[in-house]
Design a protein around this motif. Sequence first.
Motif, PDB file in Angstrom:
ATOM      1  N   LYS A 215       0.846  -1.189   0.000  1.00 32.50           N
ATOM      2  CA  LYS A 215       0.000   0.000   0.000  1.00 32.50           C
ATOM      3  C   LYS A 215       0.884   1.242   0.000  1.00 32.50           C
ATOM      4  CE  LYS A 215      -2.418   1.317   3.662  1.00 32.50           C
ATOM      5  NZ  LYS A 215      -3.436   1.142   4.715  1.00 32.50           N
ATOM      6  N   ILE A 216       0.547   2.183  -0.866  1.00 29.23           N
ATOM      7  CA  ILE A 216       1.312   3.421  -0.930  1.00 29.23           C
ATOM      8  C   ILE A 216       0.923   4.314   0.245  1.00 29.23           C
ATOM      9  CG2 ILE A 216       1.733   5.498  -2.286  1.00 29.23           C
ATOM     10  CD1 ILE A 216       1.099   3.779  -4.782  1.00 29.23           C
ATOM     11  N   VAL A 217       1.898   4.691   1.074  1.00 26.39           N
ATOM     12  CA  VAL A 217       1.589   5.509   2.237  1.00 26.39           C
ATOM     13  C   VAL A 217       2.275   6.876   2.198  1.00 26.39           C
ATOM     14  CG1 VAL A 217       1.199   3.495   3.700  1.00 26.39           C
ATOM     15  CG2 VAL A 217       3.463   4.531   3.612  1.00 26.39           C
ATOM     16  N   GLU A 218       3.160   7.073   1.238  1.00 28.01           N
ATOM     17  CA  GLU A 218       3.877   8.345   1.175  1.00 28.01           C
ATOM     18  C   GLU A 218       4.292   8.663  -0.263  1.00 28.01           C
ATOM     19  OE1 GLU A 218       7.308   8.387   3.654  1.00 28.01           O
ATOM     20  OE2 GLU A 218       7.837  10.439   3.190  1.00 28.01           O
ATOM     21  N   THR A 219       4.021   9.879  -0.701  1.00 28.25           N
ATOM     22  CA  THR A 219       4.377  10.281  -2.067  1.00 28.25           C
ATOM     23  C   THR A 219       4.893  11.717  -2.085  1.00 28.25           C
ATOM     24  OG1 THR A 219       2.184  11.173  -2.538  1.00 28.25           O
ATOM     25  CG2 THR A 219       2.546   8.864  -3.098  1.00 28.25           C
ATOM     26  N   GLU A 220       5.537  12.086  -3.186  1.00 27.72           N
ATOM     27  CA  GLU A 220       5.935  13.467  -3.408  1.00 27.72           C
ATOM     28  C   GLU A 220       5.712  13.798  -4.877  1.00 27.72           C
ATOM     29  OE1 GLU A 220       9.518  13.847  -0.101  1.00 27.72           O
ATOM     30  OE2 GLU A 220       9.907  14.274  -2.192  1.00 27.72           O
TER      31      GLU A 220
ATOM     32  N   ARG B  18       8.277  24.015  -1.012  1.00 28.96           N
ATOM     33  CA  ARG B  18       6.946  23.703  -1.535  1.00 28.96           C
ATOM     34  C   ARG B  18       6.255  22.554  -0.806  1.00 28.96           C
ATOM     35  NH1 ARG B  18       7.099  24.097  -7.980  1.00 28.96           N
ATOM     36  NH2 ARG B  18       8.779  25.589  -8.220  1.00 28.96           N
ATOM     37  N   LEU B  19       4.968  22.691  -0.641  1.00 33.08           N
ATOM     38  CA  LEU B  19       4.189  21.656   0.037  1.00 33.08           C
ATOM     39  C   LEU B  19       3.741  20.603  -0.974  1.00 33.08           C
ATOM     40  CD1 LEU B  19       2.024  23.912   2.343  1.00 33.08           C
ATOM     41  CD2 LEU B  19       3.932  22.469   3.005  1.00 33.08           C
ATOM     42  N   LEU B  20       4.653  19.699  -1.300  1.00 35.79           N
ATOM     43  CA  LEU B  20       4.343  18.714  -2.338  1.00 35.79           C
ATOM     44  C   LEU B  20       4.497  17.282  -1.846  1.00 35.79           C
ATOM     45  CD1 LEU B  20       6.014  20.461  -5.385  1.00 35.79           C
ATOM     46  CD2 LEU B  20       3.584  20.246  -4.895  1.00 35.79           C
ATOM     47  N   ARG B  21       4.638  17.123  -0.542  1.00 35.13           N
ATOM     48  CA  ARG B  21       4.765  15.781   0.022  1.00 35.13           C
ATOM     49  C   ARG B  21       3.470  15.406   0.734  1.00 35.13           C
ATOM     50  NH1 ARG B  21       7.483  14.285   5.329  1.00 35.13           N
ATOM     51  NH2 ARG B  21       7.616  12.030   5.286  1.00 35.13           N
ATOM     52  N   PHE B  22       3.022  14.176   0.489  1.00 39.06           N
ATOM     53  CA  PHE B  22       1.784  13.707   1.113  1.00 39.06           C
ATOM     54  C   PHE B  22       2.041  12.377   1.807  1.00 39.06           C
ATOM     55  CE2 PHE B  22       0.727  16.142  -2.641  1.00 39.06           C
ATOM     56  CZ  PHE B  22      -0.222  17.035  -2.170  1.00 39.06           C
ATOM     57  N   TYR B  23       1.430  12.180   2.962  1.00 39.91           N
ATOM     58  CA  TYR B  23       1.482  10.843   3.558  1.00 39.91           C
ATOM     59  C   TYR B  23       0.249  10.575   4.413  1.00 39.91           C
ATOM     60  CZ  TYR B  23       3.487  13.108   7.761  1.00 39.91           C
ATOM     61  OH  TYR B  23       3.721  13.902   8.842  1.00 39.91           O
ATOM     62  N   ILE B  24       0.038   9.312   4.710  1.00 41.29           N
ATOM     63  CA  ILE B  24      -1.113   8.899   5.508  1.00 41.29           C
ATOM     64  C   ILE B  24      -0.812   9.116   6.979  1.00 41.29           C
ATOM     65  CG2 ILE B  24      -2.572   6.961   6.186  1.00 41.29           C
ATOM     66  CD1 ILE B  24      -2.193   5.827   3.414  1.00 41.29           C
ATOM     67  N   LYS B  25      -1.693   9.828   7.627  1.00 45.94           N
ATOM     68  CA  LYS B  25      -1.463  10.189   9.029  1.00 45.94           C
ATOM     69  C   LYS B  25      -1.358   8.954   9.917  1.00 45.94           C
ATOM     70  CE  LYS B  25      -2.974  13.354  12.536  1.00 45.94           C
ATOM     71  NZ  LYS B  25      -4.105  13.721  13.383  1.00 45.94           N
ATOM     72  N   ASP B  26      -0.394   8.982  10.822  1.00 48.85           N
ATOM     73  CA  ASP B  26      -0.198   7.934  11.823  1.00 48.85           C
ATOM     74  C   ASP B  26       0.180   6.576  11.246  1.00 48.85           C
ATOM     75  OD1 ASP B  26      -0.745   9.696  13.850  1.00 48.85           O
ATOM     76  OD2 ASP B  26      -2.897   9.293  13.775  1.00 48.85           O
ATOM     77  N   ASN B  27       0.551   6.510   9.968  1.00 49.64           N
ATOM     78  CA  ASN B  27       0.955   5.225   9.416  1.00 49.64           C
ATOM     79  C   ASN B  27       2.405   4.916   9.804  1.00 49.64           C
ATOM     80  OD1 ASN B  27       2.159   3.385   7.269  1.00 49.64           O
ATOM     81  ND2 ASN B  27      -0.020   3.209   6.885  1.00 49.64           N
ATOM     82  N   GLU B  28       2.629   3.682  10.246  1.00 47.80           N
ATOM     83  CA  GLU B  28       3.941   3.287  10.763  1.00 47.80           C
ATOM     84  C   GLU B  28       5.009   3.199   9.688  1.00 47.80           C
ATOM     85  OE1 GLU B  28       5.152   2.690  13.804  1.00 47.80           O
ATOM     86  OE2 GLU B  28       3.278   3.535  14.554  1.00 47.80           O
ATOM     87  N   PHE B  29       4.596   3.156   8.433  1.00 44.30           N
ATOM     88  CA  PHE B  29       5.559   2.894   7.371  1.00 44.30           C
ATOM     89  C   PHE B  29       6.024   4.144   6.632  1.00 44.30           C
ATOM     90  CE2 PHE B  29       3.238  -0.911   8.279  1.00 44.30           C
ATOM     91  CZ  PHE B  29       4.238  -1.864   8.342  1.00 44.30           C
TER      92      PHE B  29
END
Length: 185
Positions: free
Chosen positions: A32-37, A170-181
């Motif tokens: 599962k993708i949990v972090e992107t930029e 720039r605010l271009l990074r996204f991730y799922i909150k509280d995800n351990e990975f």
Amino acid sequence: MKLPRKFYSKNTKIVARELLGKILVHKKCKGKIVETEAYFGKNDPASRAYMGRPKFCVKLMNDKPGKALIYMVHNNWLFNIVAHEKNETGAVLIRALEPLEGIKIMKKRRGVNDIKNLTNGPGKLTKAFGIDKRHNGLDLTKDNLFIENSNEKFEIVNTTRIGISRGKERLLRFYIKDNEFVSKK
DNA sequence: AGGAAGATCTACT
DNA sequence: GTAGATCTTCCTA
């Protein structure tokens, strides 16, 4: 269900956000993708396609959305997905995954036993999934390597990109909150 | 030939 | 948690 090319044919930033929670599939491995930029070509000093960067990056970033873009940095293969609107340039970097299937194989390839340490970084996940230069330019709407849809709900955090030397603000990074990975909080 | 690069590992404070 | 060494490819001189 496999994501159609249409999914990638939107603004790079939007695709980066929408890719969170989706499932990357490569052979027996799923994550599962949990972090992107998001990275743009022009006007983005952090982008690999900025000015005199590798030609193949520029070419691919301008190419059809939905293709894999892979390049080497510090002995690590980084996995990006070309995503942009018509006549634009851009790609989404996959920074971290949560392992779902094929964990045994990933552990073997990475040489570690800790699940949390398998795919929590852009260089680590490519190693765990066995992705390298051979996959550069691959079409993600084909069968070998692709991304599955998902309807999971979660909170999304939007911050600055990390690990780069220019264009940090720039605010271009996204991730799922509280995800351990997620690689870094 | 030399340097830079979106990182990772290890070894410390 | 932070710091330094080190890895490979591609670009520029």
